[in-house]
Structure formats: structure tokens, C-alpha cells
Design a protein around this motif. Structure first.
Motif, PDB file in Angstrom:
ATOM      1  N   VAL A 157       0.835  -1.200   0.000  1.00  0.00           N
ATOM      2  CA  VAL A 157       0.000   0.000   0.000  1.00  0.00           C
ATOM      3  C   VAL A 157       0.868   1.248   0.000  1.00  0.00           C
ATOM      4  CG1 VAL A 157      -0.174  -0.013   2.539  1.00  0.00           C
ATOM      5  CG2 VAL A 157      -1.932   1.145   1.179  1.00  0.00           C
ATOM      6  N   ARG A 158       0.440   2.254  -0.760  1.00  0.00           N
ATOM      7  CA  ARG A 158       1.178   3.517  -0.790  1.00  0.00           C
ATOM      8  C   ARG A 158       0.822   4.349   0.439  1.00  0.00           C
ATOM      9  NH1 ARG A 158      -0.742   4.603  -5.985  1.00  0.00           N
ATOM     10  NH2 ARG A 158      -1.513   6.589  -5.170  1.00  0.00           N
ATOM     11  N   LEU A 159       1.776   5.161   0.845  1.00  0.00           N
ATOM     12  CA  LEU A 159       1.561   6.009   2.016  1.00  0.00           C
ATOM     13  C   LEU A 159       0.385   6.954   1.795  1.00  0.00           C
ATOM     14  CD1 LEU A 159       2.499   6.886   4.815  1.00  0.00           C
ATOM     15  CD2 LEU A 159       4.176   8.394   3.721  1.00  0.00           C
ATOM     16  N   ASP A 160       0.275   7.518   0.608  1.00  0.00           N
ATOM     17  CA  ASP A 160      -0.835   8.449   0.373  1.00  0.00           C
ATOM     18  C   ASP A 160      -2.189   7.743   0.391  1.00  0.00           C
ATOM     19  OD1 ASP A 160      -0.563   7.137  -2.046  1.00  0.00           O
ATOM     20  OD2 ASP A 160      -0.373   8.951  -3.264  1.00  0.00           O
ATOM     21  N   GLU A 161      -2.221   6.456   0.061  1.00  0.00           N
ATOM     22  CA  GLU A 161      -3.465   5.686   0.157  1.00  0.00           C
ATOM     23  C   GLU A 161      -3.886   5.498   1.610  1.00  0.00           C
ATOM     24  OE1 GLU A 161      -3.177   2.870  -3.828  1.00  0.00           O
ATOM     25  OE2 GLU A 161      -2.157   2.232  -1.995  1.00  0.00           O
ATOM     26  N   ILE A 162      -2.909   5.290   2.479  1.00  0.00           N
ATOM     27  CA  ILE A 162      -3.199   5.172   3.914  1.00  0.00           C
ATOM     28  C   ILE A 162      -3.778   6.477   4.433  1.00  0.00           C
ATOM     29  CG2 ILE A 162      -2.196   4.796   6.201  1.00  0.00           C
ATOM     30  CD1 ILE A 162      -0.045   3.074   4.834  1.00  0.00           C
ATOM     31  N   VAL A 163      -3.175   7.582   4.004  1.00  0.00           N
ATOM     32  CA  VAL A 163      -3.634   8.896   4.443  1.00  0.00           C
ATOM     33  C   VAL A 163      -5.079   9.134   4.014  1.00  0.00           C
ATOM     34  CG1 VAL A 163      -3.288  11.388   4.182  1.00  0.00           C
ATOM     35  CG2 VAL A 163      -1.317   9.884   4.515  1.00  0.00           C
ATOM     36  N   ARG A 164      -5.394   8.820   2.765  1.00  0.00           N
ATOM     37  CA  ARG A 164      -6.764   9.023   2.279  1.00  0.00           C
ATOM     38  C   ARG A 164      -7.761   8.132   3.015  1.00  0.00           C
ATOM     39  NH1 ARG A 164      -4.280   9.252  -2.820  1.00  0.00           N
ATOM     40  NH2 ARG A 164      -4.877   7.097  -3.285  1.00  0.00           N
ATOM     41  N   ALA A 165      -7.360   6.881   3.259  1.00  0.00           N
ATOM     42  CA  ALA A 165      -8.267   5.945   3.930  1.00  0.00           C
ATOM     43  C   ALA A 165      -8.555   6.363   5.367  1.00  0.00           C
ATOM     44  CB  ALA A 165      -7.672   4.539   3.904  1.00  0.00           C
ATOM     45  N   THR A 166      -7.598   6.991   5.972  1.00  0.00           N
ATOM     46  CA  THR A 166      -7.763   7.417   7.373  1.00  0.00           C
ATOM     47  C   THR A 166      -8.521   8.734   7.473  1.00  0.00           C
ATOM     48  OG1 THR A 166      -5.631   6.377   7.836  1.00  0.00           O
ATOM     49  CG2 THR A 166      -6.536   7.780   9.556  1.00  0.00           C
TER      50      THR A 166
ATOM     51  N   ILE B 298       6.092   2.289  11.329  1.00  0.00           N
ATOM     52  CA  ILE B 298       7.205   1.538  10.745  1.00  0.00           C
ATOM     53  C   ILE B 298       8.103   0.997  11.858  1.00  0.00           C
ATOM     54  CG2 ILE B 298       9.310   1.729   9.357  1.00  0.00           C
ATOM     55  CD1 ILE B 298       7.788   3.785   7.615  1.00  0.00           C
ATOM     56  N   GLN B 299       8.371   1.813  12.866  1.00  0.00           N
ATOM     57  CA  GLN B 299       9.205   1.335  13.972  1.00  0.00           C
ATOM     58  C   GLN B 299       8.501   0.243  14.758  1.00  0.00           C
ATOM     59  OE1 GLN B 299       8.980   1.470  17.486  1.00  0.00           O
ATOM     60  NE2 GLN B 299      11.063   0.679  17.780  1.00  0.00           N
ATOM     61  N   LYS B 300       7.192   0.268  14.771  1.00  0.00           N
ATOM     62  CA  LYS B 300       6.447  -0.745  15.508  1.00  0.00           C
ATOM     63  C   LYS B 300       6.335  -2.055  14.727  1.00  0.00           C
ATOM     64  CE  LYS B 300       3.789   2.769  17.978  1.00  0.00           C
ATOM     65  NZ  LYS B 300       4.388   2.514  19.294  1.00  0.00           N
ATOM     66  N   GLY B 301       6.844  -2.060  13.491  1.00  0.00           N
ATOM     67  CA  GLY B 301       6.838  -3.267  12.691  1.00  0.00           C
ATOM     68  C   GLY B 301       5.522  -3.540  11.986  1.00  0.00           C
ATOM     69  N   ILE B 302       4.577  -2.621  12.076  1.00  0.00           N
ATOM     70  CA  ILE B 302       3.268  -2.810  11.450  1.00  0.00           C
ATOM     71  C   ILE B 302       3.341  -2.483   9.958  1.00  0.00           C
ATOM     72  CG2 ILE B 302       0.865  -2.024  11.463  1.00  0.00           C
ATOM     73  CD1 ILE B 302       1.317  -1.459  14.507  1.00  0.00           C
ATOM     74  N   LEU B 303       4.125  -1.477   9.625  1.00  0.00           N
ATOM     75  CA  LEU B 303       4.434  -1.152   8.239  1.00  0.00           C
ATOM     76  C   LEU B 303       5.934  -1.329   8.022  1.00  0.00           C
ATOM     77  CD1 LEU B 303       2.307   2.101   7.838  1.00  0.00           C
ATOM     78  CD2 LEU B 303       1.869  -0.090   6.690  1.00  0.00           C
ATOM     79  N   LYS B 304       6.304  -1.694   6.804  1.00  0.00           N
ATOM     80  CA  LYS B 304       7.717  -1.911   6.494  1.00  0.00           C
ATOM     81  C   LYS B 304       8.070  -1.179   5.208  1.00  0.00           C
ATOM     82  CE  LYS B 304      11.145  -5.503   5.511  1.00  0.00           C
ATOM     83  NZ  LYS B 304      11.373  -6.961   5.334  1.00  0.00           N
ATOM     84  N   VAL B 305       9.172  -0.425   5.270  1.00  0.00           N
ATOM     85  CA  VAL B 305       9.642   0.273   4.083  1.00  0.00           C
ATOM     86  C   VAL B 305      10.649  -0.623   3.362  1.00  0.00           C
ATOM     87  CG1 VAL B 305      11.443   1.475   5.407  1.00  0.00           C
ATOM     88  CG2 VAL B 305      10.688   2.400   3.221  1.00  0.00           C
ATOM     89  N   PRO B 306      10.585  -0.745   2.045  1.00  0.00           N
ATOM     90  CA  PRO B 306      11.556  -1.563   1.310  1.00  0.00           C
ATOM     91  C   PRO B 306      12.979  -1.046   1.534  1.00  0.00           C
ATOM     92  CG  PRO B 306       9.689  -1.010  -0.090  1.00  0.00           C
ATOM     93  CD  PRO B 306       9.557  -0.183   1.159  1.00  0.00           C
TER      94      PRO B 306
ATOM     95  N   ASP C 146       4.464   8.584  -2.210  1.00  0.00           N
ATOM     96  CA  ASP C 146       4.227   7.551  -3.216  1.00  0.00           C
ATOM     97  C   ASP C 146       4.984   6.254  -2.935  1.00  0.00           C
ATOM     98  OD1 ASP C 146       6.722   8.590  -3.662  1.00  0.00           O
ATOM     99  OD2 ASP C 146       6.516   8.724  -5.844  1.00  0.00           O
ATOM    100  N   VAL C 147       5.664   6.174  -1.782  1.00  0.00           N
ATOM    101  CA  VAL C 147       6.400   4.946  -1.464  1.00  0.00           C
ATOM    102  C   VAL C 147       5.412   3.817  -1.181  1.00  0.00           C
ATOM    103  CG1 VAL C 147       6.572   5.395   1.032  1.00  0.00           C
ATOM    104  CG2 VAL C 147       8.269   3.948  -0.079  1.00  0.00           C
ATOM    105  N   VAL C 148       5.729   2.612  -1.665  1.00  0.00           N
ATOM    106  CA  VAL C 148       4.890   1.441  -1.431  1.00  0.00           C
ATOM    107  C   VAL C 148       5.419   0.709  -0.207  1.00  0.00           C
ATOM    108  CG1 VAL C 148       4.027  -0.737  -2.357  1.00  0.00           C
ATOM    109  CG2 VAL C 148       4.310   1.242  -3.871  1.00  0.00           C
ATOM    110  N   LEU C 149       4.593   0.615   0.820  1.00  0.00           N
ATOM    111  CA  LEU C 149       4.976  -0.022   2.075  1.00  0.00           C
ATOM    112  C   LEU C 149       4.375  -1.417   2.177  1.00  0.00           C
ATOM    113  CD1 LEU C 149       4.273   3.041   4.407  1.00  0.00           C
ATOM    114  CD2 LEU C 149       6.515   2.282   3.591  1.00  0.00           C
ATOM    115  N   VAL C 150       5.051  -2.274   2.901  1.00  0.00           N
ATOM    116  CA  VAL C 150       4.489  -3.584   3.223  1.00  0.00           C
ATOM    117  C   VAL C 150       3.572  -3.413   4.429  1.00  0.00           C
ATOM    118  CG1 VAL C 150       4.985  -5.949   3.965  1.00  0.00           C
ATOM    119  CG2 VAL C 150       6.503  -4.803   2.337  1.00  0.00           C
ATOM    120  N   ASN C 151       2.329  -3.810   4.267  1.00  0.00           N
ATOM    121  CA  ASN C 151       1.321  -3.660   5.316  1.00  0.00           C
ATOM    122  C   ASN C 151       1.150  -4.989   6.036  1.00  0.00           C
ATOM    123  OD1 ASN C 151      -0.925  -3.215   6.902  1.00  0.00           O
ATOM    124  ND2 ASN C 151      -2.352  -3.103   5.178  1.00  0.00           N
ATOM    125  N   ARG C 152       1.772  -5.124   7.192  1.00  0.00           N
ATOM    126  CA  ARG C 152       1.726  -6.383   7.921  1.00  0.00           C
ATOM    127  C   ARG C 152       0.424  -6.569   8.698  1.00  0.00           C
ATOM    128  NH1 ARG C 152       8.058  -6.173   9.843  1.00  0.00           N
ATOM    129  NH2 ARG C 152       8.869  -7.502   8.176  1.00  0.00           N
TER     130      ARG C 152
END
Length: 206
Positions: A154-163, A177-185, A193-199
């Protein structure tokens, strides 16, 4: 009081927003290493200037490790040095400490130099720590709640819009990201526009 005593000296501290304490550094390189360590999800605690005694040539010697990072899997002791300052004396000191003290002090002993960090890692870590310093727990919870409904990539801006919380949601997401819930490549600069891993994704992201 700490005083500059080596090349690249810069005395100061970083406020660790996750453990709520000040952690001191003694050089520009140490500042960068410390920021990266504090922003890692696997970090439980970072202790600075940790002392260990050992014997060399029949005499008791003392060494201070710049940082000891505590993780769930164990402790890592770091000697932070500019590459040109890594010499035979330091290598012998670490060998003797490892041999004589071993896992009573740390489970791993590592030298980290400026060659081991990238500018992207340092800048990302700075962003994560700055955003976490907002202590915006309400919006962090709101972001985490919507992540279960979003895909595993998921892109960061998509998270922002959804919230629907604007810049507060962006900053809260970076904190996760520090909590390990999201991960940056690896070595990707954080941006909208960065695509993050959504755990936390419902489709079972890892």
C-alpha cells in the motif's frame, strides 16, 4: 560532562520517543548510527557508552562500547568508527573482549562504519523519530485500524486518504514503521508515493 575528543566529534543526544529517554552520542557518525538503531522495529532498548573490563598483556584494560542494542534475540555491542580509524588495536580489543567476556556482556560484537549506512537509511530514521515524537496515539490507532482493510502492498498516500486525517495520518503511519506494522523496502526513501508492506493487512502480509 561529555567533551569532544575525536575526529568528527559532535556531542549531543537524541530523544528516543519510543523508550522516552535521552540517548547520548559523541560524533556525527554515532548520531547517524544511533538514529538508525532507535528507528529499527527489532530494537527494544539502546544503551550508550557501555563499559567492559578485560585483560591484555597481563594487565586489566577497559573499553567502552558506543552502543549496546537489546533485541528480543539478544544484545549487540557496537564499536562505531570511521573506516580509516579501524585498526589492529581495536580488532584485538574486540577479539579479547569476545573471548574473555563473551555473552555475559553481549551476544554479538560488531564494528559499524560510515560504509555500513546509507543516506536513505539515516534520513528515513530521522523522519520516523520526528513523527513518533508527536505522540499522536489516537491517530496511530486510527491508521492501524484501517490497515486491516487495505492490501499488503500500500502507498503512504493511500493510507492517508483511507484514514481521512491528512498530515497527522501520514506522520502516524511513519511511526508505525518502527512498531513493525508497516515496512519500508530496503534503501527506498520515504515519501507519499512509497509502497509499504502492510503487515496488518487482512490478506496475511508478512
Amino acid at each position: 560532562m561529555l567533551r569532544p575528543r575525536k575526529r568528527g566529534s559532535k556531542i549531543g543526544f537524541i530523544v528516543d520517543p519510543f523508550r522516552r529517554r535521552q540517548v547520548w552520542y559523541e560524533s556525527i557518525l554515532e548520531e547517524s548510527v544511533l538514529a538508525v538503531l532507535l528507528a529499527l522495529p527489532e530494537t527494544l532498548w539502546v544503551h550508550e557508552q557501555q563499559h567492559v573490563a578485560f585483560v591484555r598483556d597481563g594487565q586489566q584494560r577497559h573499553h567502552y562500547f558506543d552502543f549496546v542494542q537489546r533485541q528480543a534475540r539478544g544484545r549487540i555491542a557496537y564499536a562505531v568508527k570511521y573506516e580509516q580509524d579501524v585498526d589492529d588495536d581495536l580488532l584485538e580489543t574486540l577479539r579479547l573482549v569476545c573471548e574473555q567476556v563473551g555473552d555475559r556482556f553481549a551476544d554479538e560484537y560488531l564494528i559499524i562504519t560510515e560504509k555500513d549506512l546509507t543516506r536513505t537509511q539515516i534520513e528515513n530514521a530521522g523522519d520516523i523519530l520526528a513523527c513518533a515524537s508527536d505522540f499522536d496515539f489516537a491517530v496511530q490507532a486510527a491508521v492501524e485500524a484501517v490497515l486491516s482493510e487495505l492490501p499488503s502492498q500500500v502507498r503512504l498516500d493511500e493510507i492517508v486518504r483511507a484514514t481521512g486525517q491528512g498530515d497527522r495520518a501520514r506522520r502516524a503511519a511513519l511511526t508505525l514503521i518502527q512498531k513493525g506494522i508497516l515496512k519500508v523496502p530496503p534503501n527506498v526513501r520515504l515519501g507519499d508515493d512509497v509502497v509499504l508492506v502492510n503487515r496488518a493487512a487482512g490478506d496475511g502480509a508478512r
